[in-house]
Scaffold this motif. Sequence first.
Motif, PDB file in Angstrom:
ATOM      1  N   GLY A 137       0.760  -1.112   0.237  1.00  0.00           N
ATOM      2  CA  GLY A 137      -0.226  -0.257  -0.338  1.00  0.00           C
ATOM      3  C   GLY A 137       0.952   1.488  -0.536  1.00  0.00           C
ATOM      4  N   MET A 138       0.216   1.866   0.180  1.00  0.00           N
ATOM      5  CA  MET A 138       0.838   3.904   0.309  1.00  0.00           C
ATOM      6  C   MET A 138       1.175   3.715   1.856  1.00  0.00           C
ATOM      7  SD  MET A 138      -2.544   6.086  -1.290  1.00  0.00           S
ATOM      8  CE  MET A 138      -3.782   4.086  -1.066  1.00  0.00           C
ATOM      9  N   ALA A 139       2.521   5.300   1.662  1.00  0.00           N
ATOM     10  CA  ALA A 139       3.227   4.510   2.484  1.00  0.00           C
ATOM     11  C   ALA A 139       4.178   6.098   3.337  1.00  0.00           C
ATOM     12  CB  ALA A 139       4.560   3.622   3.414  1.00  0.00           C
ATOM     13  N   TRP A 140       4.574   7.036   3.931  1.00  0.00           N
ATOM     14  CA  TRP A 140       5.028   8.227   4.069  1.00  0.00           C
ATOM     15  C   TRP A 140       5.567   8.728   5.394  1.00  0.00           C
ATOM     16  CZ3 TRP A 140      -0.278   7.308   3.472  1.00  0.00           C
ATOM     17  CH2 TRP A 140      -0.193   7.857   4.253  1.00  0.00           C
ATOM     18  N   LYS A 141       6.130   9.238   5.849  1.00  0.00           N
ATOM     19  CA  LYS A 141       7.149  10.054   7.391  1.00  0.00           C
ATOM     20  C   LYS A 141       5.808  10.661   7.658  1.00  0.00           C
ATOM     21  CE  LYS A 141      11.402  11.003   8.963  1.00  0.00           C
ATOM     22  NZ  LYS A 141      13.154  11.492   8.954  1.00  0.00           N
ATOM     23  N   LYS A 142       5.670  10.293   9.270  1.00  0.00           N
ATOM     24  CA  LYS A 142       5.319  10.658   9.675  1.00  0.00           C
ATOM     25  C   LYS A 142       5.194  12.446   9.657  1.00  0.00           C
ATOM     26  CE  LYS A 142       3.652   7.380  13.502  1.00  0.00           C
ATOM     27  NZ  LYS A 142       4.168   7.267  15.499  1.00  0.00           N
ATOM     28  N   GLY A 143       4.756  13.285   9.481  1.00  0.00           N
ATOM     29  CA  GLY A 143       4.625  14.725   9.161  1.00  0.00           C
ATOM     30  C   GLY A 143       4.783  15.318   7.806  1.00  0.00           C
ATOM     31  N   THR A 144       4.627  14.395   7.021  1.00  0.00           N
ATOM     32  CA  THR A 144       4.314  13.680   5.587  1.00  0.00           C
ATOM     33  C   THR A 144       2.968  14.373   5.438  1.00  0.00           C
ATOM     34  OG1 THR A 144       6.121  13.828   4.924  1.00  0.00           O
ATOM     35  CG2 THR A 144       4.308  13.351   3.101  1.00  0.00           C
ATOM     36  N   GLN A 145       2.339  15.155   4.521  1.00  0.00           N
ATOM     37  CA  GLN A 145       0.748  14.856   4.185  1.00  0.00           C
ATOM     38  C   GLN A 145       0.333  14.214   4.314  1.00  0.00           C
ATOM     39  OE1 GLN A 145      -0.645  17.938   0.891  1.00  0.00           O
ATOM     40  NE2 GLN A 145      -2.411  18.554   1.784  1.00  0.00           N
ATOM     41  N   PRO A 146      -1.218  13.347   4.978  1.00  0.00           N
ATOM     42  CA  PRO A 146      -1.654  11.811   4.395  1.00  0.00           C
ATOM     43  C   PRO A 146      -2.258  11.799   3.486  1.00  0.00           C
ATOM     44  CG  PRO A 146      -2.132  12.921   6.652  1.00  0.00           C
ATOM     45  CD  PRO A 146      -1.238  14.008   6.127  1.00  0.00           C
ATOM     46  N   LEU A 220      11.861   6.052   2.671  1.00  0.00           N
ATOM     47  CA  LEU A 220      11.057   7.185   3.632  1.00  0.00           C
ATOM     48  C   LEU A 220      11.575   7.564   4.335  1.00  0.00           C
ATOM     49  CD1 LEU A 220       8.230   5.077   2.871  1.00  0.00           C
ATOM     50  CD2 LEU A 220       8.199   7.283   1.785  1.00  0.00           C
ATOM     51  N   ALA A 221      12.379   6.861   5.160  1.00  0.00           N
ATOM     52  CA  ALA A 221      12.655   7.318   6.184  1.00  0.00           C
ATOM     53  C   ALA A 221      13.566   8.259   6.265  1.00  0.00           C
ATOM     54  CB  ALA A 221      13.374   5.713   7.608  1.00  0.00           C
ATOM     55  N   ASP A 222      14.979   8.348   5.078  1.00  0.00           N
ATOM     56  CA  ASP A 222      15.997   9.205   5.061  1.00  0.00           C
ATOM     57  C   ASP A 222      15.524  10.537   4.521  1.00  0.00           C
ATOM     58  OD1 ASP A 222      17.364   7.400   6.323  1.00  0.00           O
ATOM     59  OD2 ASP A 222      18.226   6.656   4.160  1.00  0.00           O
ATOM     60  N   ASN A 223      14.365  10.485   4.144  1.00  0.00           N
ATOM     61  CA  ASN A 223      13.250  11.462   3.249  1.00  0.00           C
ATOM     62  C   ASN A 223      14.226  12.188   1.763  1.00  0.00           C
ATOM     63  OD1 ASN A 223      12.210  12.933   5.866  1.00  0.00           O
ATOM     64  ND2 ASN A 223      14.483  13.163   6.425  1.00  0.00           N
ATOM     65  N   GLU A 224      14.010  10.504   1.133  1.00  0.00           N
ATOM     66  CA  GLU A 224      14.547  11.375   0.240  1.00  0.00           C
ATOM     67  C   GLU A 224      13.804  10.501  -0.776  1.00  0.00           C
ATOM     68  OE1 GLU A 224      17.357  10.423  -1.719  1.00  0.00           O
ATOM     69  OE2 GLU A 224      18.720  10.400   0.217  1.00  0.00           O
ATOM     70  N   VAL A 225      12.171  10.421  -0.529  1.00  0.00           N
ATOM     71  CA  VAL A 225      10.818  10.129  -1.543  1.00  0.00           C
ATOM     72  C   VAL A 225       9.819  10.904  -0.104  1.00  0.00           C
ATOM     73  CG1 VAL A 225      11.488   8.651  -2.886  1.00  0.00           C
ATOM     74  CG2 VAL A 225      10.602   7.903  -0.772  1.00  0.00           C
ATOM     75  N   ALA A 226       8.612  10.791  -0.945  1.00  0.00           N
ATOM     76  CA  ALA A 226       7.749  11.896   0.134  1.00  0.00           C
ATOM     77  C   ALA A 226       6.674  10.726   0.096  1.00  0.00           C
ATOM     78  CB  ALA A 226       7.345  13.124  -0.061  1.00  0.00           C
ATOM     79  N   TYR A 227       6.486   9.725  -0.514  1.00  0.00           N
ATOM     80  CA  TYR A 227       5.337   8.966  -1.046  1.00  0.00           C
ATOM     81  C   TYR A 227       5.989   7.829  -1.761  1.00  0.00           C
ATOM     82  CZ  TYR A 227       2.713  12.619   0.377  1.00  0.00           C
ATOM     83  OH  TYR A 227       2.125  14.132   1.018  1.00  0.00           O
ATOM     84  N   CYS A 228       5.735   6.588  -0.846  1.00  0.00           N
ATOM     85  CA  CYS A 228       6.102   4.982  -1.580  1.00  0.00           C
ATOM     86  C   CYS A 228       4.926   3.791  -1.088  1.00  0.00           C
ATOM     87  CB  CYS A 228       7.354   4.806  -1.057  1.00  0.00           C
ATOM     88  SG  CYS A 228       9.241   3.354  -1.792  1.00  0.00           S
ATOM     89  N   MET A 229       5.048   3.054  -2.699  1.00  0.00           N
ATOM     90  CA  MET A 229       4.183   1.953  -2.893  1.00  0.00           C
ATOM     91  C   MET A 229       5.064   1.230  -1.384  1.00  0.00           C
ATOM     92  SD  MET A 229       3.525  -0.491  -6.092  1.00  0.00           S
ATOM     93  CE  MET A 229       1.925   0.132  -5.790  1.00  0.00           C
ATOM     94  N   ALA A 230       4.615   0.060  -0.809  1.00  0.00           N
ATOM     95  CA  ALA A 230       5.296  -0.608   0.215  1.00  0.00           C
ATOM     96  C   ALA A 230       4.593  -1.628   0.972  1.00  0.00           C
ATOM     97  CB  ALA A 230       5.845   0.534   1.414  1.00  0.00           C
ATOM     98  N   TRP A 231       5.611  -2.783   1.034  1.00  0.00           N
ATOM     99  CA  TRP A 231       4.756  -3.664   2.184  1.00  0.00           C
ATOM    100  C   TRP A 231       4.581  -3.094   3.683  1.00  0.00           C
ATOM    101  CZ3 TRP A 231       8.996  -7.378   0.317  1.00  0.00           C
ATOM    102  CH2 TRP A 231       8.872  -7.375  -0.998  1.00  0.00           C
ATOM    103  N   ASN A 232       3.392  -3.413   4.012  1.00  0.00           N
ATOM    104  CA  ASN A 232       2.953  -3.707   5.460  1.00  0.00           C
ATOM    105  C   ASN A 232       4.279  -3.915   6.852  1.00  0.00           C
ATOM    106  OD1 ASN A 232       0.947  -6.313   4.728  1.00  0.00           O
ATOM    107  ND2 ASN A 232       1.488  -5.881   7.191  1.00  0.00           N
ATOM    108  N   GLY A 233       4.332  -5.074   6.406  1.00  0.00           N
ATOM    109  CA  GLY A 233       5.426  -5.645   7.542  1.00  0.00           C
ATOM    110  C   GLY A 233       6.770  -4.620   7.128  1.00  0.00           C
ATOM    111  N   ARG A 234       7.291  -3.913   6.123  1.00  0.00           N
ATOM    112  CA  ARG A 234       8.131  -3.283   6.909  1.00  0.00           C
ATOM    113  C   ARG A 234       8.274  -1.973   6.792  1.00  0.00           C
ATOM    114  NH1 ARG A 234      12.486  -6.372   5.394  1.00  0.00           N
ATOM    115  NH2 ARG A 234      12.465  -7.717   3.242  1.00  0.00           N
TER     116      ARG A 234
END
Length: 346
Positions: A137-146, A220-234
């Motif tokens: 699904g869709m993932a992002w870092k806290k503080g980024t616009q959901p 995401l954690a390193d602020n290289e991208v704002a939004y990413c497709m990702a696995w929930n378990g990661r």
Amino acid sequence: MTMARRFTAAAMAISCLFVATVVHPTIAVSEPAKKFIVGDSGGASHDASVEAFFKPFTERTGIQIDYVSPTSFGKLRAMVESGNVTASLWDMNSQTLEQAVSLGLLEKLNWKLINPLSVFPETRQDYAFGQSYFSTGMAWKKGTQPIETWADFWNVEKFPGKRCLRDEPESVLPAALMADGVPLDKIYPLDVDRAFRSLERIAPNVSVWWTSGQQAATLLADNEVAYCMAWNGRIMPRPELEFNYNQALLDIAWWVVPKGAPAQEVEAAMLALHDWTVPEKQALQAERVFYPGNSPQMAQYLPEQLKDKMPTSPKNKDRQLLSNGKWWFENGDAVAQRWQEWKLAR
């Protein structure tokens, strides 16, 4: 109490409940083997499976379990076609399951011997036992616009920033159709032309096409991208990251029995699969790897903070798109070729 200590204590408690229990009091078993072999992908999922399911099973029954990893469709096929079948359980994804069935590489499961508790209907198949669910699904870092939808993910004007997507069409093309307004129940059969047209709109903003699940979380954690497709378990083990199950792609990991596996060892494996339908045990595994099992009752055995955080939690399951392995088996080769041509032309 830490999660690790809670896991250990709960595992011991559940194991004790079963110590004096006959394996299956209503099922007559000829003479199951005292040992069988499981082929799985290894890693954290393997460790969690051993602690939640296989180790307590051995303690209760005396049946030993050996493991081989990693697994692949190619290894399964070579093992069966050589006639030298050693493993009685083998893990498999939805895309290769249909191929394995069509090639006659699998034995039918003995569901009477498994004697399952309540499971989601899609996890009970003639040739496959749905062991766990995972979501893309869709993932992002806290503080980024959901964001709430794939249309939001595609909307770089309203939600600016670089994107990352997985480098494979099975996830990306359905997401592209949802971004283009196709509802969940109309995604399959896949309109491939429309999906690629939608993908063209977001592609200039995709800075990374990832091939490893860990990449998405790190980007995401390193602020290289704002939004990413990702696995929930990661994403879920990282408290600084957020994951959205809305319009996520829900898939199942399977246990299968290779064709020609020793009959008595298969009997022992079927007895072990019963434990994979016990919701309390599934909750123990899900606490560690966030990939829940096949029981509709599992969520109630999770800690309060995790009850609504799993792919199969009542508030999440029905708003996701379940993988269609049959469609990808019938069309996957052609789509994969087009995917490679599309990437080379960019």
